[in-house]
Design a protein around this motif. Structure first.
Motif, PDB file in Angstrom:
ATOM      1  N   HIS A  17      34.336  32.200  42.536  1.00  0.00           N
ATOM      2  CA  HIS A  17      35.136  33.418  42.701  1.00  0.00           C
ATOM      3  C   HIS A  17      36.083  33.290  43.887  1.00  0.00           C
ATOM      4  O   HIS A  17      36.486  34.302  44.476  1.00  0.00           O
ATOM      5  CB  HIS A  17      34.221  34.629  42.891  1.00  0.00           C
ATOM      6  N   LEU A  19      39.277  32.532  44.293  1.00  0.00           N
ATOM      7  CA  LEU A  19      40.585  33.184  44.237  1.00  0.00           C
ATOM      8  C   LEU A  19      40.455  34.704  44.346  1.00  0.00           C
ATOM      9  O   LEU A  19      41.246  35.358  45.035  1.00  0.00           O
ATOM     10  CB  LEU A  19      41.315  32.799  42.952  1.00  0.00           C
ATOM     11  N   GLN A  20      39.469  35.257  43.657  1.00  0.00           N
ATOM     12  CA  GLN A  20      39.269  36.703  43.733  1.00  0.00           C
ATOM     13  C   GLN A  20      38.832  37.127  45.128  1.00  0.00           C
ATOM     14  O   GLN A  20      39.308  38.137  45.656  1.00  0.00           O
ATOM     15  CB  GLN A  20      38.224  37.146  42.703  1.00  0.00           C
ATOM     16  N   ALA A  22      39.481  35.567  47.883  1.00  0.00           N
ATOM     17  CA  ALA A  22      40.635  35.403  48.775  1.00  0.00           C
ATOM     18  C   ALA A  22      41.605  36.568  48.620  1.00  0.00           C
ATOM     19  O   ALA A  22      42.115  37.107  49.610  1.00  0.00           O
ATOM     20  CB  ALA A  22      41.330  34.078  48.490  1.00  0.00           C
ATOM     21  N   ALA A  23      41.862  36.967  47.370  1.00  0.00           N
ATOM     22  CA  ALA A  23      42.779  38.082  47.131  1.00  0.00           C
ATOM     23  C   ALA A  23      42.235  39.386  47.699  1.00  0.00           C
ATOM     24  O   ALA A  23      42.995  40.252  48.152  1.00  0.00           O
ATOM     25  CB  ALA A  23      43.029  38.234  45.631  1.00  0.00           C
ATOM     26  N   LEU A  24      40.909  39.521  47.703  1.00  0.00           N
ATOM     27  CA  LEU A  24      40.287  40.734  48.222  1.00  0.00           C
ATOM     28  C   LEU A  24      40.205  40.731  49.741  1.00  0.00           C
ATOM     29  O   LEU A  24      40.566  41.715  50.405  1.00  0.00           O
ATOM     30  CB  LEU A  24      38.873  40.869  47.632  1.00  0.00           C
ATOM     31  N   LEU A  26      41.347  38.220  52.229  1.00  0.00           N
ATOM     32  CA  LEU A  26      42.353  37.681  53.149  1.00  0.00           C
ATOM     33  C   LEU A  26      43.355  38.738  53.650  1.00  0.00           C
ATOM     34  O   LEU A  26      43.675  38.742  54.849  1.00  0.00           O
ATOM     35  CB  LEU A  26      43.087  36.507  52.510  1.00  0.00           C
ATOM     36  N   PRO A  27      43.873  39.640  52.802  1.00  0.00           N
ATOM     37  CA  PRO A  27      44.772  40.668  53.353  1.00  0.00           C
ATOM     38  C   PRO A  27      44.084  41.526  54.418  1.00  0.00           C
ATOM     39  O   PRO A  27      44.697  41.880  55.430  1.00  0.00           O
ATOM     40  CB  PRO A  27      45.154  41.490  52.120  1.00  0.00           C
ATOM     41  N   SER A  74      34.069  46.408  50.622  1.00  0.00           N
ATOM     42  CA  SER A  74      34.697  45.837  49.428  1.00  0.00           C
ATOM     43  C   SER A  74      34.030  44.532  49.017  1.00  0.00           C
ATOM     44  O   SER A  74      33.833  44.284  47.819  1.00  0.00           O
ATOM     45  CB  SER A  74      36.190  45.617  49.678  1.00  0.00           C
ATOM     46  N   SER A  89      38.854  44.854  38.979  1.00  0.00           N
ATOM     47  CA  SER A  89      40.103  44.428  39.603  1.00  0.00           C
ATOM     48  C   SER A  89      39.991  44.601  41.112  1.00  0.00           C
ATOM     49  O   SER A  89      39.159  45.370  41.612  1.00  0.00           O
ATOM     50  CB  SER A  89      41.271  45.256  39.067  1.00  0.00           C
ATOM     51  N   ILE A  90      40.832  43.885  41.823  1.00  0.00           N
ATOM     52  CA  ILE A  90      40.806  43.964  43.283  1.00  0.00           C
ATOM     53  C   ILE A  90      41.138  45.381  43.756  1.00  0.00           C
ATOM     54  O   ILE A  90      40.482  45.920  44.659  1.00  0.00           O
ATOM     55  CB  ILE A  90      41.794  42.951  43.896  1.00  0.00           C
TER      56      ILE A  90
END
Length: 233
Positions: A17, A19-20, A22-24, A26-27, A74, A89-90
């Protein structure tokens, strides 16, 4: 389940997981690290004998706590939903994490005070500070599941602290071993941060956010230990 199996499953979850996650995460980490860098620069510029701490610094510290709570909420919610077989979804994870923030912040204050108290009190007595450090580390292990109790089991802060203490009674040793993974990760992060100390701020922001993201593996391992050890109500 053995600890090695738990760590392996946590690694596979993290990898599968990536990529998911990281998308969740990292921001949020970019915002968190950005606030930390600003606070660090502000404190470094102050006179250590008479630091001038103003409202912006207090607000930044509160915002830092809020952002960290969002990261934990999260991440925990994402792990719980994916473990149950859902594919959220993120944006939905972030939205559904918001109601947990007040409870997580309150639970974090109380559990943080409990963990810090022994080392703070006993450090004033010289050599007894070592004992205080050991007690604080033990309490850290016993209260490491408070966030899961709040997010997964929907408990109130005080209920979550009590539930974490009771639950961790039989997994304290394994919890401590998982938490010890923080030390090499923190050491690695310190070395990397020192190597980019004089680099442009944007580079430091990215590098420290990535090292913070890698350290989330410990949270994944703790969650896996929680899932395999928690008895159904």
């Amino acid at each position: 389940m053995s600890l090695s199996a738990i760590l392996s499953e946590a690694f596979y979850f993290f990898r599968n997981h990536l990529l998911q996650l990281a998308a969740l995460a990292l921001p949020i980490l970019l915002v968190q690290v950005g606030i930390q860098l600003w606070l660090g620069a502000e404190f470094a510029a102050m006179d250590p004998k008479a630091p001038q701490i103003g409202a912006p610094h207090v607000l930044a510290a509160l915002l830092l706590f809020l952002v960290f709570s969002l990261l934990i909420a999260s991440l925990t919610l994402f792990m719980e939903l994916r473990t149950e077989g859902y594919q959220p979804s993120i944006l939905s994870v972030l939205k559904d994490s918001l109601p947990f923030l007040p409870w997580l912040m309150v639970a974090g204050i109380f559990s943080g005070m409990a963990i810090a108290a022994p080392v703070v009190i006993l450090s004033t007595l010289g050599p007894l500070g070592v004992i205080g450090l050991g007690v604080s580390l033990y309490l850290f292990a016993r209260l490491s599941y408070v966030n899961f109790m709040v997010v997964v089991e929907r408990l109130s802060p005080l209920q979550a602290i009590k539930a974490s203490f009771v639950f961790s009674q039989h997994v304290t040793g394994r919890t401590l071993l998982v938490l010890l993974l923080y030390f090499p990760l923190v050491l690695l992060g310190s070395v990397i941060s020192a190597s980019v100390e004089h680099a442009p701020v944007i580079l430091r922001l990215v590098v420290e956010s990535i090292t913070g993201f890698i350290s989330l593996y410990v949270n994944v391992a703790l969650f896996r230990l929680y899932r395999v050890s928690r008895q159904p109500a």
